[in-house]
Design an enzyme around this catalytic site. Structure first.
Site, mmCIF file in Angstrom:
data_model
loop_
_atom_site.group_PDB
_atom_site.id
_atom_site.type_symbol
_atom_site.label_atom_id
_atom_site.label_comp_id
_atom_site.label_asym_id
_atom_site.label_seq_id
_atom_site.Cartn_x
_atom_site.Cartn_y
_atom_site.Cartn_z
ATOM 1 C CB CYS A 240 -0.922 0.000 1.218
ATOM 2 S SG CYS A 240 -2.000 1.449 1.288
ATOM 3 C CB CYS A 243 -0.824 2.067 5.718
ATOM 4 S SG CYS A 243 -1.583 0.581 5.000
ATOM 5 C CB CYS A 272 -4.680 -1.033 1.410
ATOM 6 S SG CYS A 272 -3.951 -1.198 3.062
ATOM 7 C CB CYS A 275 -5.331 2.441 5.200
ATOM 8 S SG CYS A 275 -4.544 2.392 3.573
ATOM 9 C CB CYS A 298 5.921 -13.283 -17.615
ATOM 10 S SG CYS A 298 4.216 -13.620 -18.109
ATOM 11 C CG HIS A 325 5.833 -17.540 -19.638
ATOM 12 N ND1 HIS A 325 5.900 -16.553 -18.684
ATOM 13 C CD2 HIS A 325 7.106 -18.020 -19.757
ATOM 14 C CE1 HIS A 325 7.137 -16.444 -18.236
ATOM 15 N NE2 HIS A 325 7.893 -17.318 -18.877
ATOM 16 C CG ASP A 342 11.615 -16.854 -18.593
ATOM 17 O OD1 ASP A 342 11.515 -15.735 -18.052
ATOM 18 O OD2 ASP A 342 10.686 -17.679 -18.631
#
Length: 642
Positions: A240, A243, A272, A275, A298, A325, A342
């Protein structure tokens, strides 16, 4: 064709060859018999034991014909860089058996036993010479093509597939923009990577003076390592921004005008729960923006890495896999082949990683560069028949013709010498596609990027890699002593008690390895083992088993080290089948008398805790300066006979 099947029942390659009809079979079989007979008549003549891949007769009469090249492999030929070679160790009798199967079928056809009509020009067995547009798919063997009546069933999926091909073919041209390549070079430590590449090249040549590897090969490896370890960052969920708490993915958000400017048509909402703040994660598709954000999954990794390769003047292409992928291929001039790279996994030349290691069910894998589009599925599979059964999204004939058309347009302005170069590469590539493949050790592991939950959800945790168990050798049994050291800087074990045997790679000595990796901090010149980024815990262990050698533990001493930061914790322990004790990791050698008479002993470390998105980095094993040559772990075990 019943007679053909019967005559070649002992050879799957000949059976496939016999599916070809008319002149196609007769021409291919005549050339195959010529190659075989030359060897049988003059087995010691070197000129008859190799076939140049670029040879016109080979590339026009054998290469496009299903089963023909497979017959050569079944005879005993092996693939070299520029030739198929019949090695001296190969069985001449095996070659003779395959040759006789082909001759038997050829004789029957010459006697008039074949009544079927010759293959049509559109057949996959057409003997036309391969072009720079698109290679034939291996092992198709006259696979039935849809009729006009059924072609309409493919219309929608073929339109979608075409749009993806066109989009990717257009996108890779972005990597060729000079100003964008310069922006990438400004981010890359070019001089440092080149110096490291030159150093490793000299080391390689000192070990093997006949090696053909060149500086670009090592530069590619250094770029891959830098990109993975120092530059780009994997995102499971964003911390976040208000926070720094944990977030979870909710429904997608609408892209802003600026998001769309950078190709982000999809924006994730990392919400989040602490918060209630909404954290936006645009999935940028513009590599220029990715040089700035340096994060993603990826898609972003391969996109930005391919640009970096082009910026370093490496010939590269972007590879798209329909099973979700993407990665990069880089052409090695010294090896005359395209190498799988990769960046997410820091993996090079491990094409079977996805099918064998991750357990993916592959179907279509297409590579895109500034010069061509190529169906490279066959490089990434050792199970071609299974792949063919899954390729139902588009017609094979449509795919070949579509890629040919895309390439014809793309290559129309290329000079003739470049077209000739692409043709030569393609011929070598097709032979590679057809060559039998067996997995290498590095291709057996599952995916390492992303959270465990994310990898499990995608079915990419892979097969279990065999654990390493140290069992006393004859030399160690005679000395009744096992002595192992590990050096984190050089990433190698030394089995002192077995003639100072060297074992390269920390994972090649581990009994347990859960979510660990070796981290190199080039800026701080430090190196250590740590948890995989995004993981909450990890474990590593080493095992010595002596009962099977007729021994039991007399004494054990251990030296190890680790460091923790913030709330990170590391628990070291030694245990056997009946005993467990805590280990002190302060770099001193301590003895542990509790294991007298034990049949085995395991040294183990569990890592967990830490704070925020860098929690994985708050637990470190064997942290050392890269200028230090000390061993960071040591195990000494003495034995008595049972």
């Amino acid at each position: 064709m019943m007679a053909a099947a019967a005559s070649s029942s002992s050879s799957s390659a000949v059976s496939e060859l016999c599916q070809n009809r008319g002149k196609v079979f007769m021409d291919a079989s005549q050339l195959l018999l010529t190659y075989a007979d030359n060897i049988l008549r003059s087995p010691n003549e070197e000129k008859y034991r190799s076939i140049r891949i670029g040879n016109t007769a080979f590339s026009t009469r054998l290469l496009p014909v299903p089963g023909a090249v497979e017959c050569l492999f079944e005879m005993g030929f092996e693939e070299g860089e520029t030739h198929l070679v019949f090695p001296k160790k190969a069985s001449v009798e095996k070659l003779r058996r395959v040759r006789d199967c082909i001759a038997s079928e050829r004789n029957k056809r010459m006697a008039g036993s074949e009544t079927a009509a010759p293959a049509s020009p559109a057949s996959p067995a057409s003997p036309a010479a391969p072009s720079t547009q698109q290679p034939p798919n291996p092992s198709l063997a006259n696979r039935p093509q849809p009729t006009a009546e059924t072609s309409s069933n493919y219309a929608a999926s073929e339109i979608r597939f075409l749009q993806t091909l066109q989009s990717n073919a257009q996108h890779v041209l972005v990597y060729e923009r000079p100003e964008l390549q310069q922006k990438a070079r400004d981010q890359i430590p070019v001089s440092e990577l080149q110096a490291r590449a030159q150093e490793k090249l000299l080391q390689a040549r000192s070990l093997d003076s006949e090696s053909t590897v060149n500086e670009d090969d090592f530069l590619m490896l250094e770029l891959l390592r830098w990109f993975k370890e120092d530059f780009f960052h994997w995102v499971n969920s964003l911390p976040c921004s208000q926070c720094n708490g944990q977030t979870e993915t909710k429904e997608s958000l609408s892209p802003s005008t600026d998001d769309l400017r950078w190709g982000a048509t999809r924006v994730e909402n990392h919400y989040c729960t602490k918060c209630n703040h909404i954290n936006r994660f645009p999935r940028y598709n513009n590599p220029e923006k990715l040089l700035e954000t340096r994060r993603g999954r990826c898609g972003e990794w391969a996109n930005c890495f391919t640009l970096c390769c082009r910026a370093m003047e490496l010939e590269a292409r972007y590879v798209w896999d329909t099973t979700d992928h993407v990665w990069t291929e880089v052409f090695s001039t010294s090896q005359n082949k395209w190498l799988h790279c990769d960046p997410c996994e820091n993996a090079c030349d491990k094409p079977l990683l996805y099918e064998v290691g991750w357990g993916k069910k592959l179907s279509y894998i297409i590579a895109f560069s500034k010069d061509e589009v190529v169906d490279v599925t066959w490089r990434y599979s050792c199970k071609h028949e299974e792949v063919l059964l899954r390729r139902k999204e588009v017609r094979e004939s449509w795919l070949r013709e579509t890629i040919t058309a895309l390439n014809k347009t793309r290559q129309q302005s290329l000079p003739e010498h470049r077209k000739k170069e692409l043709l030569g590469r393609l011929i070598v590539e097709i032979v590679e596609f057809m060559s039998p493949k067996t997995p290498k050790p590095g291709e057996l592991g599952g995916r390492i990027t992303g959270s465990v939950a994310w990898r499990v959800a995608r079915g990419e945790v892979g097969v279990q890699v065999q654990s390493v168990v140290f069992v006393p050798t004859e030399k160690e049994r005679a000395a009744k002593r096992f002595h192992l050291q590990y050096d984190i800087v050089n990433d190698q074990y030394t089995r002192v008690s077995n003639g100072s045997e060297v074992i390269a790679g920390w994972e090649n000595g581990a009994w347990i390895n859960e979510s660990m990796f070796r981290k190199v901090e080039n800026d701080w010149k430090m190196v250590y083992l740590a948890r995989r980024e995004g993981t909450s815990s990890a474990k590593i262990g080493w095992k010595v088993e002596c009962a099977s050698a007729g021994l039991k533990v007399e004494s054990i001493s251990v030296r190890t080290s680790s460091e923790t930061f913030h709330s990170g914790t590391i628990k070291w322990k030694l245990h056997s089948t009946e005993t467990q004790v805590d280990v002190n990791p302060d770099k001193n050698l301590y003895s542990y008398p509790e294991f007298v008479n034990a049949p085995e002993v395991v040294l183990e470390a569990e890592l967990c805790g830490g704070e925020g998105s860098s929690a994985w980095q708050h637990t470190q094993l064997f942290r050392e300066s890269m200028t230090n040559n000390e061993n960071t772990m040591e195990m000494i075990v003495t034995f008595t006979e049972t």
